[in-house]
Design a protein around this motif. Structure first.
Motif, mmCIF file in Angstrom:
data_model
loop_
_atom_site.group_PDB
_atom_site.id
_atom_site.type_symbol
_atom_site.label_atom_id
_atom_site.label_comp_id
_atom_site.label_asym_id
_atom_site.label_seq_id
_atom_site.Cartn_x
_atom_site.Cartn_y
_atom_site.Cartn_z
ATOM 1 N N ARG A 1 32.642 66.557 92.557
ATOM 2 C CA ARG A 1 33.349 65.641 91.446
ATOM 3 C C ARG A 1 32.117 65.300 90.662
ATOM 4 N NH1 ARG A 1 32.568 60.943 90.839
ATOM 5 N NH2 ARG A 1 31.545 60.517 92.754
ATOM 6 N N ALA A 2 30.825 64.913 91.327
ATOM 7 C CA ALA A 2 29.941 64.076 90.439
ATOM 8 C C ALA A 2 29.454 65.243 89.316
ATOM 9 C CB ALA A 2 28.826 63.955 91.095
ATOM 10 N N GLN A 3 29.371 66.662 89.534
ATOM 11 C CA GLN A 3 29.211 67.509 88.529
ATOM 12 C C GLN A 3 30.484 67.700 87.780
ATOM 13 O OE1 GLN A 3 29.013 70.830 91.494
ATOM 14 N NE2 GLN A 3 26.656 70.746 91.357
ATOM 15 N N THR B 1 42.772 73.677 86.603
ATOM 16 C CA THR B 1 42.978 73.354 88.155
ATOM 17 C C THR B 1 43.174 71.864 88.332
ATOM 18 O OG1 THR B 1 41.551 75.156 88.467
ATOM 19 C CG2 THR B 1 41.762 73.412 90.164
ATOM 20 N N VAL B 2 42.309 70.954 87.540
ATOM 21 C CA VAL B 2 42.298 69.482 87.753
ATOM 22 C C VAL B 2 43.570 69.046 87.073
ATOM 23 C CG1 VAL B 2 41.351 67.371 87.146
ATOM 24 C CG2 VAL B 2 39.994 68.963 87.844
ATOM 25 N N ASN C 1 37.647 67.145 95.401
ATOM 26 C CA ASN C 1 36.818 68.212 95.752
ATOM 27 C C ASN C 1 37.010 69.361 96.304
ATOM 28 O OD1 ASN C 1 34.184 67.034 95.106
ATOM 29 N ND2 ASN C 1 34.471 65.472 96.669
ATOM 30 N N LEU C 2 38.366 69.638 97.086
ATOM 31 C CA LEU C 2 38.836 71.029 97.443
ATOM 32 C C LEU C 2 39.094 71.833 96.367
ATOM 33 C CD1 LEU C 2 40.863 69.926 100.452
ATOM 34 C CD2 LEU C 2 38.744 70.970 100.523
ATOM 35 N N GLN C 3 39.870 71.088 95.117
ATOM 36 C CA GLN C 3 40.192 71.741 94.116
ATOM 37 C C GLN C 3 39.043 72.352 93.328
ATOM 38 O OE1 GLN C 3 43.311 72.580 93.237
ATOM 39 N NE2 GLN C 3 43.644 71.741 95.179
ATOM 40 N N LEU C 4 37.944 71.290 93.172
ATOM 41 C CA LEU C 4 36.721 71.855 92.352
ATOM 42 C C LEU C 4 35.929 72.982 92.975
ATOM 43 C CD1 LEU C 4 35.678 68.193 91.251
ATOM 44 C CD2 LEU C 4 36.454 69.889 89.780
ATOM 45 N N ALA C 5 35.903 72.867 94.324
ATOM 46 C CA ALA C 5 35.298 73.889 95.268
ATOM 47 C C ALA C 5 35.664 75.246 95.017
ATOM 48 C CB ALA C 5 35.368 73.439 96.721
ATOM 49 N N LYS C 6 37.032 75.438 94.486
ATOM 50 C CA LYS C 6 37.403 76.884 93.945
ATOM 51 C C LYS C 6 36.464 76.965 92.720
ATOM 52 C CE LYS C 6 42.165 75.652 94.908
ATOM 53 N NZ LYS C 6 43.291 75.464 94.222
#
Length: 144
Positions: free
Chosen positions: A33-35, A106-107, A23-28
Motif C-alpha cells: 500500500r505505501a508503494q 485491480t484496485v 495489500n492482498l490485491q497489490l501483492a498480485k
C-alpha cells in the motif's frame, strides 16, 4: 453506546480489513500500500519532492525515502533535478506509468466490489464526512 463511539468503533473495524485486503490485491503486482500510494500520487501530480510525499502520506521523510529507494530498484520511479539543487523531484518512469495502469484496474475492481450496494449519493456523503473529520484532526486546537 454513544453515536460518536459507535462511529469510531465501526471505523476501526473497517480500516484494518480494508488495508489487509488491499495489500492482498497489490501483492498480485508485487507492491504494498505505501508503494501504491506514492505511485498513485505521482500519477496524479506528475512529480513530487520527498517532503511533498511525506506530507501526503503523513509519515516521516526517512520512511518515504526507503519506499522511494525500493521503487527505484524496481525501476518504477526516478529522480530528476529540480530548480533547487538541494532537492530532487521524483517521477514515474515509463514502466511506472504502465504499472500504475495495470494496478489501477485491480484496485478499481476491488474498490467497486467493496462499495457494492452503496449508492453514489451515500459515497459522496461519506467522502464529505471523511474530509471534514480529517480537517478536524489536522486543526490544532481544543482537542489537545
Amino acid at each position: 453506546m454513544t453515536t460518536y463511539r459507535e462511529f469510531f468503533r465501526q471505523f476501526s473495524l473497517l480500516y484494518r480489513p480494508f488495508e489487509h485486503h488491499l495489500n492482498l490485491q497489490l501483492a498480485k503486482h508485487g507492491l504494498y500500500r505505501a508503494q501504491w500510494t506514492i505511485i498513485y500520487y505521482l500519477s496524479n501530480q506528475s512529480s513530487a519532492t520527498l517532503v511533498e510525499l511525506s506530507n501526503y502520506q503523513n509519515v516521516e521523510k526517512p520512511t518515504v525515502t526507503r519506499t522511494i529507494n525500493r521503487l527505484e530498484e524496481l525501476r518504477i520511479v526516478e529522480q530528476m533535478p529540480s530548480k533547487d539543487k538541494r532537492e530532487k523531484r521524483i517521477q514515474l518512469t515509463l514502466l511506472g506509468k504502465q504499472v500504475y495502469e495495470e494496478v489501477r484496474l485491480t484496485v478499481d475492481k476491488y474498490e467497486q466490489h467493496i462499495l457494492k450496494g452503496i449508492s453514489e449519493s451515500d459515497q459522496l456523503n461519506s467522502i464529505r464526512l471523511m474530509e471534514e473529520i480529517r480537517k478536524n484532526i489536522l486543526t490544532k486546537g481544543e482537542h489537545e
